[in-house]
Design a protein around this motif. Structure first.
Motif, PDB file in Angstrom:
ATOM      1  N   LEU A 113       0.811  -1.216   0.000  1.00 15.05           N
ATOM      2  CA  LEU A 113       0.000   0.000   0.000  1.00 15.05           C
ATOM      3  C   LEU A 113       0.849   1.273   0.000  1.00 15.05           C
ATOM      4  N   ALA A 114       1.891   1.327   0.809  1.00 12.36           N
ATOM      5  CA  ALA A 114       2.651   2.571   0.993  1.00 12.36           C
ATOM      6  C   ALA A 114       3.197   3.160  -0.311  1.00 12.36           C
ATOM      7  N   PRO A 115       3.856   2.385  -1.186  1.00  7.68           N
ATOM      8  CA  PRO A 115       4.347   2.986  -2.427  1.00  7.68           C
ATOM      9  C   PRO A 115       3.228   3.486  -3.349  1.00  7.68           C
ATOM     10  N   VAL A 116       2.081   2.819  -3.318  1.00  2.34           N
ATOM     11  CA  VAL A 116       0.953   3.247  -4.151  1.00  2.34           C
ATOM     12  C   VAL A 116       0.433   4.599  -3.657  1.00  2.34           C
ATOM     13  N   VAL A 117       0.261   4.732  -2.345  1.00  7.63           N
ATOM     14  CA  VAL A 117      -0.204   5.997  -1.765  1.00  7.63           C
ATOM     15  C   VAL A 117       0.833   7.096  -2.010  1.00  7.63           C
ATOM     16  N   THR A 119       3.101   7.339  -4.375  1.00  6.98           N
ATOM     17  CA  THR A 119       3.115   7.708  -5.787  1.00  6.98           C
ATOM     18  C   THR A 119       1.904   8.569  -6.132  1.00  6.98           C
ATOM     19  N   TRP A 120       0.752   8.220  -5.591  1.00  6.20           N
ATOM     20  CA  TRP A 120      -0.463   8.975  -5.864  1.00  6.20           C
ATOM     21  C   TRP A 120      -0.337  10.413  -5.349  1.00  6.20           C
ATOM     22  N   VAL A 121       0.184  10.571  -4.141  1.00  7.10           N
ATOM     23  CA  VAL A 121       0.366  11.907  -3.568  1.00  7.10           C
ATOM     24  C   VAL A 121       1.414  12.691  -4.359  1.00  7.10           C
ATOM     25  N   MET A 122       2.499  12.026  -4.749  1.00 11.29           N
ATOM     26  CA  MET A 122       3.548  12.710  -5.532  1.00 11.29           C
ATOM     27  C   MET A 122       3.018  13.135  -6.896  1.00 11.29           C
ATOM     28  N   GLU A 123       2.181  12.313  -7.492  1.00 10.75           N
ATOM     29  CA  GLU A 123       1.583  12.692  -8.779  1.00 10.75           C
ATOM     30  C   GLU A 123       0.673  13.909  -8.605  1.00 10.75           C
ATOM     31  N   MET A 148      -4.393   6.454 -13.139  1.00 15.14           N
ATOM     32  CA  MET A 148      -4.054   5.021 -13.130  1.00 15.14           C
ATOM     33  C   MET A 148      -3.718   4.568 -11.715  1.00 15.14           C
ATOM     34  N   ASP A 149      -2.863   5.335 -11.042  1.00 14.15           N
ATOM     35  CA  ASP A 149      -2.456   4.964  -9.686  1.00 14.15           C
ATOM     36  C   ASP A 149      -3.637   5.073  -8.719  1.00 14.15           C
ATOM     37  N   GLY A 150      -4.499   6.052  -8.932  1.00 13.00           N
ATOM     38  CA  GLY A 150      -5.705   6.174  -8.105  1.00 13.00           C
ATOM     39  C   GLY A 150      -6.623   4.977  -8.271  1.00 13.00           C
ATOM     40  N   SER A 151      -6.707   4.470  -9.491  1.00 15.67           N
ATOM     41  CA  SER A 151      -7.509   3.265  -9.732  1.00 15.67           C
ATOM     42  C   SER A 151      -6.918   2.073  -8.991  1.00 15.67           C
ATOM     43  N   LEU A 152      -5.590   1.958  -9.028  1.00 12.54           N
ATOM     44  CA  LEU A 152      -4.928   0.882  -8.294  1.00 12.54           C
ATOM     45  C   LEU A 152      -5.147   1.063  -6.786  1.00 12.54           C
ATOM     46  N   LEU A 153      -5.055   2.295  -6.320  1.00 10.45           N
ATOM     47  CA  LEU A 153      -5.270   2.585  -4.902  1.00 10.45           C
ATOM     48  C   LEU A 153      -6.690   2.196  -4.473  1.00 10.45           C
ATOM     49  N   SER A 154      -7.651   2.382  -5.346  1.00 11.30           N
ATOM     50  CA  SER A 154      -9.040   2.032  -5.002  1.00 11.30           C
ATOM     51  C   SER A 154      -9.205   0.531  -4.773  1.00 11.30           C
ATOM     52  N   MET A 155      -8.324  -0.269  -5.347  1.00 10.57           N
ATOM     53  CA  MET A 155      -8.405  -1.725  -5.152  1.00 10.57           C
ATOM     54  C   MET A 155      -8.187  -2.101  -3.686  1.00 10.57           C
ATOM     55  N   PHE A 156      -7.463  -1.267  -2.942  1.00  8.69           N
ATOM     56  CA  PHE A 156      -7.233  -1.535  -1.520  1.00  8.69           C
ATOM     57  C   PHE A 156      -8.511  -1.373  -0.707  1.00  8.69           C
ATOM     58  N   PHE A 157      -9.495  -0.632  -1.244  1.00  9.68           N
ATOM     59  CA  PHE A 157     -10.775  -0.458  -0.569  1.00  9.68           C
ATOM     60  C   PHE A 157     -11.799  -1.501  -1.005  1.00  9.68           C
ATOM     61  N   VAL A 158     -11.508  -2.168  -2.117  1.00  6.62           N
ATOM     62  CA  VAL A 158     -12.429  -3.157  -2.666  1.00  6.62           C
ATOM     63  C   VAL A 158     -12.049  -4.570  -2.236  1.00  6.62           C
TER      64      VAL A 158
END
Length: 176
Positions: A113-117, A119-123, A148-158
């Protein structure tokens, strides 16, 4: 290894822009990525294939940068911006693959999770900066990567981050 290619293109683009902050940021990024690749080569048991790959990438990058250097400043800036933006967009295509893998396995345990979050914040920061300096190529690449990264991040909630273990009863009776 492809990330070195992208960062090198963004470094060259930031030199065209004459933006000191971007030059420093991309110089740091390229340096850290080169350090990682050198460490990978040093500690890898099958070095020959990686060294051949790196040599090929270095040769292709040298030819590309030689071509860019022969363009005038405005054409070089536009060409480099297009290539760097395209390379970053291509790199973001790993996200749909990871989403597909999460959907088919019904679990997201293979992605931290941490690198995805991060990357999303850095983007998001890169989008704001791109708007601030009014740069289309950076904005385009970062908005697409952000989505794209936000879509991947949403998978952590699904999907769960760990697969459920089946509760198998032991055939051997236990005494309590």
């Amino acid at each position: 290894i492809a990330i070195i290619f992208r960062s090198s293109l963004w470094l060259r683009y930031s030199i065209f822009l004459r933006d000191t902050k971007l030059i420093l940021l991309q110089t740091y990024a390229v340096s850290m990525q080169l350090f990682f690749v050198v460490a990978l080569i040093f500690y890898r048991t099958k070095r020959r294939k990686l060294i051949r790959l790196m040599t090929g990438i270095a040769a292709a990058m040298s030819l590309l940068f030689l071509y860019i250097d022969n363009l005038n400043d405005e054409d070089g800036k536009e060409f480099t911006g297009r290539i760097a933006s395209g390379a970053q967009i291509a790199g973001s295509l790993v996200c749909p693959y990871l989403i597909y893998k999460a959907v088919t396995s019904k679990c997201i345990d293979f992605v931290p999770l941490a690198p995805v979050v991060f990357t999303w914040v850095m983007e998001l920061h890169a989008i704001v900066y791109s708007i601030g300096i009014d740069d289309f190529y950076m904005l385009l690449a970062n908005v697409i990567f952000f989505c794209m990264d936000g879509s991947l991040l949403s998978m952590f909630f699904v999907y769960p981050t760990e697969k459920k273990k089946k509760n198998l009863k032991s055939p051997i009776p236990t005494v309590m």
